[in-house]
Design an enzyme around this catalytic site. Structure first.
Site, mmCIF file in Angstrom:
data_model
loop_
_atom_site.group_PDB
_atom_site.id
_atom_site.type_symbol
_atom_site.label_atom_id
_atom_site.label_comp_id
_atom_site.label_asym_id
_atom_site.label_seq_id
_atom_site.Cartn_x
_atom_site.Cartn_y
_atom_site.Cartn_z
ATOM 1 N N ASP A 210 -8.088 17.422 -22.017
ATOM 2 C CA ASP A 210 -8.129 16.216 -22.861
ATOM 3 C C ASP A 210 -9.156 16.329 -23.981
ATOM 4 O O ASP A 210 -9.313 15.409 -24.773
ATOM 5 C CB ASP A 210 -8.442 15.001 -21.973
ATOM 6 N N SER A 234 -6.480 8.011 -26.080
ATOM 7 C CA SER A 234 -5.381 8.631 -25.352
ATOM 8 C C SER A 234 -4.547 7.541 -24.692
ATOM 9 O O SER A 234 -5.092 6.637 -24.056
ATOM 10 C CB SER A 234 -5.918 9.588 -24.282
ATOM 11 N N GLN A 284 0.492 15.016 -24.762
ATOM 12 C CA GLN A 284 -0.255 13.754 -24.810
ATOM 13 C C GLN A 284 0.150 12.961 -26.045
ATOM 14 O O GLN A 284 0.321 13.526 -27.126
ATOM 15 C CB GLN A 284 -1.762 14.021 -24.866
#
Length: 293
Positions: A210, A234, A284
């Site tokens: 991430d 996110s 993502q």
């Protein structure tokens, strides 16, 4: 805190990612406050994966996870993870996890685990890029760009602990970006050698996954993530594991962003080990809301 002891730094991170059982199917993870307003999303993904892994029989490893960020986490408070044991089949195990702070859900995840077995193999070839030994680290680039970095980011970047080392293949100054195609590649490894079981190694990779993915969809727009007109977060995060990524050695993250629209940007990553094998795939979607007035 400066990263003067890399071995201690990675050990602290592995301790952070572990979760403590507090009741049946319920675990607690600690947080760390490094100057950010919310908990880093990769920490929550990794701790949720650790919680799910602790309810799965030995020999079954996570092959995929799909997660949503619901609310920002507060770094001043611990996080509880509640695991639902949906299915234990002959080859596959399915778990759902909800992360709670102050009894409110901040994150949820579905994860599937599989007994290790042989099978057909193919993978996208690794791109030919500069090897990590010939590149500067993110810490070195932070020093190079320090003069153009506003506070408090300058102090935070210089003093924060770095249990993971990143080496960008195409470096850029995030505070003075120039428009470029939505593709980014970087190498990543642990700051020092470590020993851990495969579930922990997959959780550590989830933590790392991430770190840079969302930045990719900002590249064509020459917008730095610190721009006060930009709201970024996110929204969801998915990982498919082809093997256990070993961050004791360099992994190459080959990232791109195929599209952005509606205040959201989609980001993808293929992750190769030093031999060129694909060890994981990441996708993502992030919020990239930009206010022009």
């Amino acid at each position: 805190m400066t990263n003067t002891d890399p071995a201690a730094s990675i050990a602290r991170l592995l301790t952070l990612l572990d979760v403590e059982p507090i009741a049946e199917n319920r675990f607690r993870g600690q947080s760390t406050n490094e100057g950010w307003m919310r908990v880093y999303g990769g920490q929550v993904v990794a701790q949720a994966l650790m919680a799910a892994s602790k309810t799965v029989a030995d020999g079954r490893l996570c092959h995929s996870l799909h997660s949503y960020f619901i609310r920002p986490g507060d770094p001043a408070h611990s996080i509880d993870y509640v695991v639902e044991r949906d299915r234990d089949g002959q080859s596959f195990t399915t778990r759902r996890v909800v992360a709670l702070q102050k009894d409110r859900p901040i994150f949820n995840m579905a994860a599937s685990f599989q007994t290790v077995e042989p099978g057909l193999v193919h993978g996208t070839p690794a791109p030919r890029v500069t090897p990590p030994e010939e590149l500067r680290s993110d810490a070195e680039w932070a020093e190079i760009n320090a003069e153009n970095t506003p506070e408090p980011h300058r102090t935070l970047w210089r003093e924060r602990e770095r249990p993971l080392e990143f080496r960008p293949v195409e470096p850029m100054d995030p505070f003075n970006p120039e428009a470029r195609s939505p593709r980014a590649r970087h190498w990543c490894r642990a700051a020092a050698p470590f020993r851990a079981g495969e579930p922990v190694m997959r959780a550590l990779f989830a933590y790392a996954s991430d770190m840079t993915l969302l930045d990719t969809c900002l590249l064509p727009h020459a917008i730095g993530w610190s721009d006060p007109r930009l709201q970024v977060a996110s929204l969801d995060h998915a990982i498919w594991f082809n093997a256990t990524p070993d961050l004791n050695d360099w992994l190459l993250f080959d990232q791109d962003s195929p599209s952005a629209a509606g205040g959201r940007g989609l980001n993808r990553g293929i992750v190769h080990d030093r031999t060129g094998a694909v060890v994981a795939n990441i996708v993502q979607e992030g919020l990239i809301r930009y206010r022009t007035s």
